[in-house]
Design an enzyme around this catalytic site. Structure first.
Site, short mmCIF file in Angstrom:
data_model
loop_
_atom_site.label_atom_id
_atom_site.label_comp_id
_atom_site.label_asym_id
_atom_site.label_seq_id
_atom_site.Cartn_x
_atom_site.Cartn_y
_atom_site.Cartn_z
N TYR A 285 0.83 -1.21 0.00
CA TYR A 285 0.00 0.00 0.00
C TYR A 285 0.87 1.25 0.00
O TYR A 285 1.69 1.46 0.89
CB TYR A 285 -0.87 -0.04 1.25
CG TYR A 285 -1.92 1.04 1.40
CD1 TYR A 285 -3.26 0.73 1.25
CD2 TYR A 285 -1.59 2.35 1.75
CE1 TYR A 285 -4.24 1.70 1.43
CE2 TYR A 285 -2.56 3.31 1.92
CZ TYR A 285 -3.88 2.99 1.77
OH TYR A 285 -4.86 3.95 1.94
N TYR B 31 -6.27 4.89 -6.52
CA TYR B 31 -6.34 4.83 -5.06
C TYR B 31 -7.73 4.34 -4.68
O TYR B 31 -8.65 5.11 -4.46
CB TYR B 31 -6.08 6.22 -4.46
CG TYR B 31 -6.17 6.21 -2.95
CD1 TYR B 31 -5.16 5.67 -2.17
CD2 TYR B 31 -7.28 6.74 -2.29
CE1 TYR B 31 -5.24 5.66 -0.79
CE2 TYR B 31 -7.37 6.73 -0.92
CZ TYR B 31 -6.35 6.19 -0.17
OH TYR B 31 -6.43 6.17 1.20
#
Length: 394
Positions: free
Chosen positions: A293, A344
């Protein structure tokens, strides 16, 4: 290896995504985006909506499971779970929680999902517009520390100072994500390659560690993953991606008030990563591809260290563009483009990409990939990690 394990009991059999948009540009509401991703994932799995009997999400997703169940016509909602914590630290935990429900018999088909429509609500990266602040914010806001980028940069600056890390490693992480996005038709930043000069000339967001291209995008969209038991997965059309291990939690005093954690220069994974390897009997050397991430490249760098992919004093040599990219890199990273360059979607897109790598269908496929690690959002608390694998590794 722990005897009490999820290893090989549950598999991901379907993935789905809505169209991805730049923030505030989705023509659909957040709820509709969630439904589109869930329906796509169910179709990919070769199932029907009425097969779903559970939902799992994280970070206060606004799409109520009972409302989803009504819209999809579910005959019986048996399981609904939300992982605590802000940010993307719970993305791997949401998958693990859904898998645990199946392994325990609470549900038979759990959909893990995340949806965002920042035009309908507010942008994720902006400072909160609160008129009254309490808790940590009361100590930081008067000094202008308002955004996640500012808060996490303090930890990263300390880490980079202690270990002599150059910004070259951050540039390599950003360029690797953009490199992979150029062959991904779903990527928002496809058609916008990133070179070293463009990175170096981009404006500072938080000096001295975060330039523009170190920061994730802000997008609208949704993604979903379908989980079923390993036994049921054998009868479905897609190659299963089995859960090999998953852990969640955080380090000692990780959530101590006002930047007062004992292990300040950390991505919060020191104990979580250790438990992941202990529970699986694996090490970083066994992992074929990593989806880590990226809220910011600094968090990726620190999380890779805490998961054992390199030592802190090896970062400058290990985290290079050649090592991180396909084809040929020895540590393929964020092969869809990740949060920086694909979309995202609060990290769930990275989970989807891990599954595609195990299936062998990634647009930047690692040859023979059998084990894929997903590292959830760093420097928040709680955090989570998981490993998925093909049938050969069980």
């Amino acid at each position: 290896m722990s005897e009490n394990t999820i290893r090989g009991k549950v598999a991901a059999v379907g993935v789905g995504e809505s169209t991805y948009y730049k923030h505030s540009q989705s023509p659909d509401s957040e709820f509709v985006l969630a439904l589109k991703a869930i329906l796509a994932a169910i179709e990919d799995a070769g199932l029907k909506p009425h097969d779903i009997d559970g939902f799992a999400s994280y970070s206060n997703d606004r799409n109520d499971p009972s409302r989803l169940a009504a819209a999809l016509g579910l005959p019986d909602l048996r399981f609904a779970n939300m992982h605590w914590g802000g940010g993307g630290g719970g993305v791997a935990a949401a998958v693990a929680n859904g898998a645990a429900a199946i392994a325990a018999g609470y549900a038979e088909c759990v959909v893990v999902f995340r949806a965002l429509a920042q035009g309908q609500f507010r942008r994720f990266g902006e400072a909160l517009p609160d008129r009254v602040v309490t808790g940590d914010a009361a100590y930081m806001s008067p000094y202008g520390v308002l955004s996640p980028a500012q808060k996490y940069a303090m930890r990263a600056t300390r880490f980079m100072h202690e270990y002599g890390v150059r910004n070259d490693a951050l540039r390599a992480i950003a360029m690797a994500s953009y490199h992979h996005a150029q062959t991904n038709p779903r990527a928002i930043r496809r058609g916008h390659p990133l070179d070293a000069e463009t990175y170096d000339n981009s404006r500072w967001i938080v000096e001295p560690v975060n330039r523009l291209f170190d920061c994730c995008q802000e997008n609208d969209g949704a993604a979903a993953i379908v989980l079923v038991s390993a036994e049921r997965a054998k009868d479905l059309p897609q190659k299963p991606a089995y859960l090999v291990g998953a852990t969640q939690g955080s380090d000692h005093r990780c959530g101590a008030p006002v930047m007062n954690a004992t292990n300040f220069a950390s991505s919060s994974f020191t104990t979580v990563a250790k438990r992941l390897y202990e529970s699986t009997g694996l090490t970083a050397k066994d992992i074929d591809v990593v989806q880590s991430y990226e809220n910011f490249t600094t968090g990726v760098m620190m999380a890779l260290v805490e998961h054992g992919f390199c030592a802190p004093d090896e970062i400058n040599e290990a985290l290079t563009l050649e090592n991180l990219t396909m084809p040929g890199g020895n540590l393929p990273l964020n092969t869809s483009g990740g949060n920086l360059a694909e979309c995202y979607m609060h990290g769930l897109g990275l989970q989807v990409e891990a599954i595609r790598q195990i299936r062998g269908t990634s647009c930047n496929q690692v040859p023979g990939a059998k084990l894929a690690m997903n590292i959830a959002g760093p420097m928040v608390t709680p955090v989570s990690s998981l490993i998925m694998g093909s049938e050969e590794v069980l």
